[in-house]
Design a protein around this motif. Structure first.
Motif, mmCIF file in Angstrom:
data_model
loop_
_atom_site.group_PDB
_atom_site.id
_atom_site.type_symbol
_atom_site.label_atom_id
_atom_site.label_comp_id
_atom_site.label_asym_id
_atom_site.label_seq_id
_atom_site.Cartn_x
_atom_site.Cartn_y
_atom_site.Cartn_z
ATOM 1 N N GLY A 143 0.785 -1.225 0.000
ATOM 2 C CA GLY A 143 0.000 0.000 0.000
ATOM 3 C C GLY A 143 0.816 1.274 0.000
ATOM 4 O O GLY A 143 0.241 2.365 0.061
ATOM 5 N N SER A 144 2.154 1.183 -0.093
ATOM 6 C CA SER A 144 2.971 2.398 -0.113
ATOM 7 C C SER A 144 2.680 3.209 -1.364
ATOM 8 O O SER A 144 2.798 2.720 -2.482
ATOM 9 C CB SER A 144 4.457 2.024 -0.076
ATOM 10 O OG SER A 144 5.265 3.166 -0.290
ATOM 11 N N GLU A 145 2.313 4.467 -1.190
ATOM 12 C CA GLU A 145 1.975 5.324 -2.322
ATOM 13 C C GLU A 145 3.183 6.072 -2.874
ATOM 14 O O GLU A 145 3.069 6.758 -3.892
ATOM 15 C CB GLU A 145 0.887 6.326 -1.910
ATOM 16 C CG GLU A 145 -0.438 5.658 -1.547
ATOM 17 C CD GLU A 145 -1.519 6.649 -1.199
ATOM 18 O OE1 GLU A 145 -1.190 7.860 -1.099
ATOM 19 O OE2 GLU A 145 -2.670 6.235 -1.022
ATOM 20 N N SER A 146 4.324 5.963 -2.215
ATOM 21 C CA SER A 146 5.527 6.657 -2.683
ATOM 22 C C SER A 146 6.573 5.704 -3.237
ATOM 23 O O SER A 146 7.687 6.109 -3.537
ATOM 24 C CB SER A 146 6.121 7.512 -1.551
ATOM 25 O OG SER A 146 6.362 6.721 -0.398
ATOM 26 N N THR A 147 6.210 4.418 -3.375
ATOM 27 C CA THR A 147 7.080 3.443 -4.013
ATOM 28 C C THR A 147 6.708 3.364 -5.483
ATOM 29 O O THR A 147 5.543 3.132 -5.826
ATOM 30 C CB THR A 147 6.940 2.054 -3.360
ATOM 31 O OG1 THR A 147 7.272 2.163 -1.965
ATOM 32 C CG2 THR A 147 7.866 1.052 -4.022
ATOM 33 N N ALA A 148 7.688 3.577 -6.364
ATOM 34 C CA ALA A 148 7.434 3.611 -7.803
ATOM 35 C C ALA A 148 8.366 2.636 -8.514
ATOM 36 O O ALA A 148 9.190 1.956 -7.885
ATOM 37 C CB ALA A 148 7.632 5.033 -8.328
ATOM 38 N N ASP A 149 8.261 2.590 -9.839
ATOM 39 C CA ASP A 149 9.090 1.652 -10.608
ATOM 40 C C ASP A 149 10.579 1.913 -10.414
ATOM 41 O O ASP A 149 11.386 0.990 -10.458
ATOM 42 C CB ASP A 149 8.742 1.752 -12.094
ATOM 43 C CG ASP A 149 7.362 1.204 -12.412
ATOM 44 O OD1 ASP A 149 6.828 0.449 -11.573
ATOM 45 O OD2 ASP A 149 6.822 1.539 -13.477
ATOM 46 N N GLY A 150 10.953 3.181 -10.230
ATOM 47 C CA GLY A 150 12.362 3.518 -10.082
ATOM 48 C C GLY A 150 12.885 3.433 -8.668
ATOM 49 O O GLY A 150 14.053 3.735 -8.411
ATOM 50 N N THR A 151 12.050 3.031 -7.717
ATOM 51 C CA THR A 151 12.454 2.942 -6.313
ATOM 52 C C THR A 151 13.227 1.655 -6.049
ATOM 53 O O THR A 151 12.811 0.573 -6.484
ATOM 54 C CB THR A 151 11.216 2.980 -5.394
ATOM 55 O OG1 THR A 151 10.465 4.172 -5.653
ATOM 56 C CG2 THR A 151 11.621 2.965 -3.930
ATOM 57 N N PHE A 152 14.336 1.751 -5.336
ATOM 58 C CA PHE A 152 15.035 0.553 -4.870
ATOM 59 C C PHE A 152 14.289 0.046 -3.637
ATOM 60 O O PHE A 152 14.232 0.720 -2.608
ATOM 61 C CB PHE A 152 16.489 0.859 -4.523
ATOM 62 C CG PHE A 152 17.192 -0.287 -3.828
ATOM 63 C CD1 PHE A 152 17.438 -1.481 -4.503
ATOM 64 C CD2 PHE A 152 17.595 -0.177 -2.510
ATOM 65 C CE1 PHE A 152 18.067 -2.538 -3.876
ATOM 66 C CE2 PHE A 152 18.233 -1.232 -1.867
ATOM 67 C CZ PHE A 152 18.466 -2.417 -2.556
#
Length: 268
Positions: free
Chosen positions: A85-94
């Protein structure tokens, strides 16, 4: 960041207590040339700190919550623990499967090293051991601390030894908490005395002092391979605004911090 992690060394520098307004003024005036040459467009990014004092802010940053852009979001994060449910995790996130970024990078094969500065990194008691205890290797000595007029030079020398002693094939996550901006800082302002006390001007002079030596740190960090660097403040501090002095308070000068990330290319 998934292209960075594993292929680059990583440097994180927290300029402890640095105010955004002072940092931006000095960059615009050409007073911090060694930092400014790496800032995108020669300017700091205005962000909001994740905490109002060192311990809280670093616990958040080591969990992947770096200072947040001071404009409406959402803002994808560079690093994040796997969390439904993290809304700040994106495709470019490690994304890592450990409780914090430090152990996440260790699990990815990095040697994790802390060069401490302020008291929360001094390892002189249980509280001062929590943050450095996250790292595989940590360093602190009195010369790195807040009262030392040569604190940053000593920290840089330590970092240079760390880099020189690491096998070239081993990736490095190097963290440096810079104590020079923190009160007391009056001794960085030419002509000031202890009786003069700490001021916004001495805070600025401390940043100029750091800038004179940070090139050595950047050179060491990029001496083995390309390095990804995050340089930011953990919180600001008040010098009399609305009657306030210090931090751990909810004032604009405390919550607003300078931030930048950039690549340091290996010298050839």
């Amino acid at each position: 960041m998934n292209e960075v992690v594993g292929g680059h060394d990583i440097l994180m520098v927290t300029l402890d207590t640095l105010r955004y307004d002072v940092a931006q003024e000095l960059a615009a005036a050409g007073r911090i040339p060694h930092l400014a040459r790496h800032l995108p467009g020669g300017r700091w990014e205005r962000r909001h700190a994740p905490g109002s004092f060192t311990y809280a802010s670093h616990q958040a940053m080591f969990a992947g919550f770096l200072p947040t852009p001071a404009v409406p979001g959402p803002h994808p994060r560079l690093f994040a623990a796997r969390f439904a449910g993290s809304e700040s995790t994106a495709d470019g996130t490690f994304v890592y499967d450990t409780p914090d970024l430090v152990s996440g990078l260790a699990a990815a094969g990095y040697r994790t090293v802390c060069v401490g500065g302020v008291g929360f990194f001094n390892k002189q008691g249980p509280l001062g051991s929590v943050l450095p205890g996250m790292f595989q290797e940590s360093h602190w000595e009195p010369e790195f601390g807040v009262p030392s007029p040569t604190s940053f030079e000593a920290q840089v020398a330590c970092a240079e030894k760390v880099v020189a002693g690491l096998p070239r094939e081993r990736r490095l996550f190097l963290f440096v908490n810079v104590s020079a901006l923190h009160q007391p800082n009056w001794f960085h302002l030419p002509g000031a005395t202890r009786g003069s006390g700490d001021t916004r001007a001495s805070h600025a002079a401390a940043l100029e002092y750091v800038d004179r030596h940070i090139g050595r740190l950047f050179t060491a960090a990029a001496s083995r391979r390309r390095c990804f660097a995050v340089v930011c403040s953990d919180h600001g501090t008040a010098y009399g605004e609305d009657g306030h002095t210090g931090h751990r308070i909810g004032h604009e000068v405390v919550w607003t911090v300078p931030y930048a990330h950039f690549f340091l290319d290996e010298a050839r």
